[in-house]
Design a protein around this motif. Structure first.
Motif, PDB file in Angstrom:
ATOM      1  N   SER A   1       0.575  -1.105   0.120  1.00 24.25           N
ATOM      2  CA  SER A   1      -0.268   0.199   0.275  1.00 24.25           C
ATOM      3  C   SER A   1       0.405   1.183   0.080  1.00 24.25           C
ATOM      4  O   SER A   1       1.991   1.233   0.836  1.00 24.25           O
TER       5      SER A   1
ATOM      6  N   VAL B   1      -5.168   1.182  -2.780  1.00 26.86           N
ATOM      7  CA  VAL B   1      -6.441   0.648  -2.649  1.00 26.86           C
ATOM      8  C   VAL B   1      -7.156   1.604  -2.043  1.00 26.86           C
ATOM      9  O   VAL B   1      -7.832   1.015  -1.437  1.00 26.86           O
ATOM     10  N   ILE B   2      -6.613   2.282  -1.530  1.00 25.15           N
ATOM     11  CA  ILE B   2      -7.864   3.860  -1.234  1.00 25.15           C
ATOM     12  C   ILE B   2      -8.108   4.735  -2.029  1.00 25.15           C
ATOM     13  O   ILE B   2      -9.398   5.396  -2.109  1.00 25.15           O
TER      14      ILE B   2
ATOM     15  N   GLU C   1      -9.203   3.545   4.284  1.00 29.55           N
ATOM     16  CA  GLU C   1      -9.402   2.636   4.103  1.00 29.55           C
ATOM     17  C   GLU C   1      -9.595   1.984   2.707  1.00 29.55           C
ATOM     18  O   GLU C   1     -10.191   2.577   1.468  1.00 29.55           O
ATOM     19  N   ALA C   2     -10.011   0.559   2.441  1.00 30.33           N
ATOM     20  CA  ALA C   2      -9.404   0.113   1.101  1.00 30.33           C
ATOM     21  C   ALA C   2     -10.716   0.123   0.655  1.00 30.33           C
ATOM     22  O   ALA C   2     -12.080  -0.141   1.185  1.00 30.33           O
ATOM     23  N   THR C   3     -11.141   0.080  -0.858  1.00 32.25           N
ATOM     24  CA  THR C   3     -13.167   0.649  -1.481  1.00 32.25           C
ATOM     25  C   THR C   3     -12.453  -0.592  -2.460  1.00 32.25           C
ATOM     26  O   THR C   3     -11.603  -1.100  -2.566  1.00 32.25           O
TER      27      THR C   3
ATOM     28  N   VAL D   1      -0.953  -5.595   0.903  1.00 31.53           N
ATOM     29  CA  VAL D   1      -2.135  -5.736   0.667  1.00 31.53           C
ATOM     30  C   VAL D   1      -2.435  -7.012  -0.214  1.00 31.53           C
ATOM     31  O   VAL D   1      -4.084  -7.146  -0.509  1.00 31.53           O
TER      32      VAL D   1
ATOM     33  N   LEU E   1      -9.591  -2.077  -5.112  1.00 32.34           N
ATOM     34  CA  LEU E   1      -9.449  -3.439  -5.352  1.00 32.34           C
ATOM     35  C   LEU E   1     -10.219  -4.441  -6.461  1.00 32.34           C
ATOM     36  O   LEU E   1      -9.340  -4.981  -7.059  1.00 32.34           O
TER      37      LEU E   1
ATOM     38  N   HIS F   1     -10.317 -12.950  -1.149  1.00 36.22           N
ATOM     39  CA  HIS F   1      -9.981 -12.260  -0.601  1.00 36.22           C
ATOM     40  C   HIS F   1      -8.860 -13.255  -0.534  1.00 36.22           C
ATOM     41  O   HIS F   1      -9.698 -14.561   0.678  1.00 36.22           O
TER      42      HIS F   1
ATOM     43  N   PRO G   1     -12.815  -4.768   0.771  1.00 39.03           N
ATOM     44  CA  PRO G   1     -13.336  -2.981   1.051  1.00 39.03           C
ATOM     45  C   PRO G   1     -14.014  -3.034   2.486  1.00 39.03           C
ATOM     46  O   PRO G   1     -13.977  -3.805   3.100  1.00 39.03           O
TER      47      PRO G   1
ATOM     48  N   MET H   1      -5.261 -10.780  -3.979  1.00 37.96           N
ATOM     49  CA  MET H   1      -5.330  -9.520  -2.417  1.00 37.96           C
ATOM     50  C   MET H   1      -5.765 -10.089  -0.854  1.00 37.96           C
ATOM     51  O   MET H   1      -5.982 -10.703  -1.214  1.00 37.96           O
TER      52      MET H   1
ATOM     53  N   VAL I   1      -6.519   0.128   6.600  1.00 41.17           N
ATOM     54  CA  VAL I   1      -4.359   0.020   5.859  1.00 41.17           C
ATOM     55  C   VAL I   1      -4.030   1.071   5.541  1.00 41.17           C
ATOM     56  O   VAL I   1      -4.034   2.512   6.194  1.00 41.17           O
TER      57      VAL I   1
END
Length: 616
Positions: free
Chosen positions: A494, A541-542, A499-501, A528, A505, A564, A518, A514, A522
């Protein structure tokens, strides 16, 4: 001098490969011997002896435990031991308390790596095993073949003639019956209890010899402090008696016994007197430790120290310094970490803790990955935060040669997938010892370097669609086998915190697998995912989808993501490389780079490989 024999006591340890049914069999011995009252409530109706939460969750025995039953006027002290070689320290010290052993062998699986390991230890203490062929109710049971395998194992381990003339009992721990012959009728466990009384040697001692007791196990109580557990080899001991404690270094100190406890079923009961042959617990000696001798004031004599095999694997435990440190944990400082690790040494005799140049990091050595991961899991549940490095094997210098630990590996795979097993072990410097095909499965036995087995289980399961079964244990030290490739793929790292979306992704799905989902938090430098190529890359990833007032034909489609990858703690420890860490918190664990920013990682690479830096 003439020896005195105690007819009313038997001390027996139960040893076996993991999951061959030791603890279940002990349950039946406790229940059918009348140890529990009819109306007594037992917290767990199965695997009563596995009282530790981790033991119950994993279905394995981690700590050796003592119990006692009374049968036909004889007190049978039973020691339930772990089957995993990683907990060999537990097995070795409790065998010193036994006069005989029950060697359990699965009627279908037969002799396995830990069978060899625990039997070697028992024969080393000159104990005569009573062989129990367990799980005879299995439809694939092959009792006679297994007996032949056991005999061959005894011969391989140089058993003497008396040990080779072992007695056999057939049993089903789950169904609660035992018999001396497969043709006998039996509905209870009494034939096994009778065999223990008949074939396990009676404790004998010199009546004129002074008190000698050796501590083989420890417990702790907030009110009385350390509790020493061991066997009295000669003499008697009473509550309030003055005794001499002789530690590992030979130093003597005077103490007074506060309380004595005898084992009765799953509990301990206070007693005023204990004799040679008894296994007891005692309080009153503040710093009592494994292998200490408790002896008389008049004639203090030390017993030989209990030998524990040296650690084969090490890791660095350090204070958590990630951006998320302190969010979950209660104990986050180096002082907390240091106190907890050195406290573990009080009872975990196979563990070694060394200081490092950094006050925030400690080198921890143990018998294997499972041994160390159990410690990490216990610390995590107690509220500790820490980060740990990639496990590394411990090399030795013997006669001027670099030697490394070797493992004896047993693998069962479907016949059509045997090529994958041979290929994977071959790439990790494994040597085939034997190969045998029965029905639809092929049984392999290999010798392989310990470092080659790190991460092997995951790859083996992946290449055999989860159908392979693998067991291994320490074999010996042999000359260094050469370089071994550990992980062939790079990772996705990352580049920012947030926050991963799902949008980000989805855009990265063709880059690899991954590790996050979501909505998961991170930070920069956190791993990730796994890259589909060999190099590491930095990813975002955000990233969020830009909001516009233009409606597209595909705009309303929902984002579909591939599942994931979930890691267990052992899988995470096996996965990481030298420049990576596993961050452990009470709520979760994360994979991360040691250096969180790309600039730091680039600078480190330049320092390590200056010849690769271009001349301006």
């Amino acid at each position: 001098m003439a020896k005195t024999v105690r007819d009313n006591v038997r001390n027996v340890a139960i040893i076996a490969h993991v999951d061959h049914g030791k603890t279940t069999l002990v349950d039946q011995l406790l229940k059918q011997s009348g140890t529990f009252r009819v109306n007594q409530q037992i917290q767990h109706s199965e695997r009563i002896m596995d009282s530790n939460d981790l033991e119950r969750e994993r279905g394995i025995t981690i700590l050796a435990k003592n119990t006692a039953i009374n049968y036909e006027g004889v007190k049978i002290n039973i020691i339930d031991t772990p089957g995993h070689a990683d907990f060999g320290g537990e097995v070795e010290r409790v065998l010193k308390m036994a006069d005989g052993v029950l060697l359990l062998v699965d009627a279908a699986e037969g002799v396995m790596p830990q069978t060899r390991f625990v039997l070697r230890k028992a024969l080393g203490y000159n104990l005569n095993p009573l062989v129990v062929i367990n799980k005879i109710d299995r439809p694939d049971a092959r009792c006679q073949d297994v007996i032949n395998e056991v005999f061959d194992l005894f011969v391989d381990l140089d058993a003497n003639d008396e040990q080779l003339d072992f007695k056999i009992v057939y049993a089903s721990g789950r169904n609660g019956y035992a018999k001396l012959s497969l043709d006998d009728e039996s509905s209870d466990i009494r034939p096994l209890l009778d065999a223990i009384i008949q074939f396990v040697p009676k404790p004998c001692y010199d009546a004129e010899f002074p008190l000698q007791m050796q501590i083989a196990s420890l417990d702790y109580n907030d009110y009385v402090g350390r509790i020493g557990i061991g066997r009295i080899f000669s003499g008697t001991i009473t509550t309030g008696q003055q005794v001499v404690r002789i530690d590992k270094t030979g130093k003597q100190s005077l103490h007074k016994i506060t309380d004595l406890f005898a084992f009765v079923g799953l509990s301990r009961e206070k007693t005023l007197l204990a004799m040679a042959g008894d296994i007891i617990a005692l309080t009153g000696i503040e710093n009592i430790d494994i292998s200490d001798t408790i002896t008389s004031v008049e004639n203090p004599q030390a017993m030989p120290l209990i030998h524990i095999d040296e650690p084969t694997l090490s890791m660095v435990f350090s204070v958590n310094n990630s951006p998320f440190c302190g969010k979950d944990g209660k104990f986050v400082t180096s002082r907390n970490l240091r106190e907890r690790l050195f406290r573990e040494l009080r009872a975990n005799v196979a563990l070694k803790v060394d200081e490092t140049a950094s006050p925030d990091a400690f080198c921890i050595s143990g018998r294997g990955l499972l041994h160390l991961s159990i410690l990490i899991e216990n610390m995590r549940r107690e509220g500790y935060e820490l980060q740990v490095s990639k496990p590394k094997v411990i090399f030795k210098e013997i006669d001027g040669k670099r030697m490394e630990p070797m493992e004896y590996v047993v693998i069962d795979v479907p016949k059509e997938m045997e090529g994958q097993a041979i290929s994977l072990l071959g790439a990790r410097k494994g040597e085939i010892v034997s190969m045998k095909t029965e029905k639809q499965y092929t049984h392999f036995e290999f010798k392989a370097p310990s470092r080659g087995l790190i991460g092997l289980r995951n790859r083996l399961l992946s290449s055999t669609r989860g159908e392979a079964v693998m067991h291994h244990n320490f074999y010996d030290y042999e000359p260094y086998k050469g370089d071994i490739v550990h992980r062939t793929q790079g990772v996705l790292v990352s580049m920012a915190a947030g926050e991963a979306t799902a949008y980000a992704l989805e855009g990265l799905h063709d880059r690899g697998i991954m590790f996050v989902k979501p909505g998961e938090e991170v930070y920069e430098g956190m791993i990730v995912g796994e890259h589909c190529e060999q190099n590491d890359i930095v990813v975002n990833v955000i990233r969020e989808k830009k909001a516009t007032n233009i409606r597209q034909a595909t705009g309303e489609k929902s984002v579909k993501l591939s599942p994931h990858r979930e890691f267990s703690l052992e899988m995470a420890l096996e996965y990481i490389e030298d420049d990576e860490l596993v961050e452990i918190t009470p709520k979760t664990f994360r994979l991360r780079k040691k250096f969180l920013t790309e600039n730091e990682r680039r600078t480190t690479r330049r320092q390590q490989n200056p010849e690769k830096v271009a001349i301006p």
